[in-house]
Design an enzyme around this catalytic site. Sequence first.
Site, short mmCIF file in Angstrom:
data_model
loop_
_atom_site.label_atom_id
_atom_site.label_comp_id
_atom_site.label_asym_id
_atom_site.label_seq_id
_atom_site.Cartn_x
_atom_site.Cartn_y
_atom_site.Cartn_z
N HIS A 19 -2.13 -0.39 -3.14
CA HIS A 19 -3.01 -1.55 -3.33
C HIS A 19 -3.80 -1.45 -4.64
O HIS A 19 -4.92 -1.95 -4.72
CB HIS A 19 -3.95 -1.74 -2.13
CG HIS A 19 -3.24 -2.26 -0.92
ND1 HIS A 19 -3.20 -3.59 -0.59
CD2 HIS A 19 -2.52 -1.63 0.03
CE1 HIS A 19 -2.50 -3.77 0.53
NE2 HIS A 19 -2.06 -2.58 0.92
N SER A 50 12.14 -4.64 1.15
CA SER A 50 13.42 -5.32 1.35
C SER A 50 13.38 -6.70 0.70
O SER A 50 14.38 -7.16 0.15
CB SER A 50 13.74 -5.44 2.84
OG SER A 50 12.72 -6.15 3.49
N LYS A 60 5.90 -9.76 6.25
CA LYS A 60 5.19 -10.39 5.14
C LYS A 60 4.83 -11.84 5.45
O LYS A 60 4.02 -12.43 4.76
CB LYS A 60 6.09 -10.36 3.91
CG LYS A 60 5.85 -9.17 3.03
CD LYS A 60 6.45 -9.40 1.67
CE LYS A 60 5.96 -8.34 0.70
NZ LYS A 60 6.52 -8.52 -0.63
N ASP A 66 6.62 -3.65 -6.63
CA ASP A 66 7.92 -3.64 -5.97
C ASP A 66 9.02 -4.08 -6.93
O ASP A 66 10.10 -3.48 -6.99
CB ASP A 66 7.91 -4.58 -4.75
CG ASP A 66 6.75 -4.29 -3.82
OD1 ASP A 66 6.13 -3.22 -3.97
OD2 ASP A 66 6.45 -5.15 -2.97
C1 GLA Z 1 3.13 -4.72 -1.17
C2 GLA Z 1 3.05 -5.54 -2.44
C3 GLA Z 1 2.86 -4.64 -3.66
C4 GLA Z 1 1.70 -3.66 -3.46
C5 GLA Z 1 1.81 -2.95 -2.11
C6 GLA Z 1 0.60 -2.11 -1.78
O1 GLA Z 1 4.30 -3.94 -1.19
O2 GLA Z 1 4.20 -6.35 -2.59
O3 GLA Z 1 2.68 -5.43 -4.80
O4 GLA Z 1 0.47 -4.31 -3.60
O5 GLA Z 1 1.99 -3.87 -1.04
O6 GLA Z 1 0.48 -1.06 -2.68
#
Ligand code: GLA
Length: 484
Positions: A71, A168, A256, A212
Amino acid sequence: MTPRELINRLSRGDASLRAACASAYGPHPELIETACTRLWALARHYADTFSADDTIVVVRAPGRVNVIGEHTDYNGLPVMPMAISRDVLVMAARAADVCVEISNVEGTFEPRAFHLERHIPPFAPGDWGNYVKSAMQGLIDHWGSADGLSGLRMAISGNVPIASGLSSSAAFTIACALALLTVHNRTLDPLLFADVMAQSDHYVGMASGGMDQAASILGRAGACLKIDFFPLRVQPVQLPPSTAVVVCHSRVKAAKAGNARDEYNRRVVECRLATAVLHAAAPASAREPQLLSQWLAWDTNGIDDALARINATLHPEPYRLPELARILALSEETLRATLCTTKTGICCNEPPDGFQLLKRARHVITETRRVEAALAVLTAMPPDAARRFGELMNQSHVSCRDDYAISCPELEELVSAARDAGAYGARLTGAGFGGCTVNLVPADAAPQFIAAVNRAYYAPKQFDHLPDNQFIFAPASGAGVLVA
Ligand code: GLA
């Protein structure tokens, strides 16, 4: 190449295809075998669904596991993930019109179809097809037009566990975008591609940072990535020698599309509010910071100073909108429409337990310090690097649990089972609220570690018969073209 030719070549054990797989997955015979089996299934599915004689390409995009730095990305602060050998494969061919047709090999998702246009209207919220649309919309926004684009026929196969904190959805989105690029013979610089894809995530309502997408696109076989943002920079780093990364799934889904997304967006808003309150208390710079990274750079003398200011300025009691409006000299209505509204356009209402600014800011800044310390350990690589790196992972978990409140009872159980089983470090990974833990363990003791966690966590819950509970991941290379 056509699906028919691909099937023939796979049945002959074609060396060039195996070499393409080896360059994507590294010299791991079992991964190359799995990739060939999946390619075969993909070609069969494509031939049955569309045609055996289309001229196709195959692209892949991996999931990722974040080793440390949770985060921090949407605050403009660093992370340290690695791409993994689980990925999404897309076989695609150019369509005669502008229609995009998608079919999933595993049958997990229903077929979808839509048209490529300047502004692609979304499917119903939560529909998986929105990830494909977000990929296409992201590229179209980048180009400023859908002119010259043909539609696609796409067969998709994925083996990144869904809603598990292993990205994913980023793997899926990036593979679809790469398919669109590849069939049109277009390319994007990988750093720019990662930025464009990070922006496109907003289509599905996540106000996420760019970790990600950067990990999936820029991954390096054998290396973790220290990633900095604005501008995006990537530094490959080796994990301590003779260690293995084991990922354990709590079996709690962190979807999500649901509550996890709202909880995630809430934290994005809390960090923005904390930035504004900290700046208002001692505006060393005339510039208005939007992110904690900017506040750190413009208003403070570094991390220690930032932490002292956080502790001195922010109170532990929850912040409510009237107080925030007073501190920031804004009406509550303006506050709701600006700082409380993420770039996805979703307004985060005041949570029942109020905005937790002290805890959230403290996590982000201490986590940044841990990522920098982790980088220092990996760069110097002292003899006790594994123990020191593991200790930072353990501290990260405590901060994620206590200050960021993104753990859950199952993740706690799994982390303590991992510590009992001898991990150097164990922590939740990804957005949290379920999903996986990441564990650094002695490489030669990885099988015993897996067995011990199985006895402590999976067997009593009768999860031990399920596939995909635990994985040993070697860092994989980033997204690319497997068959052109
Ligand atoms: C998700 C979000 C990332 C990041 C993480 C927490 O995977 O897509 O951008 O913020 O949570 O580190």
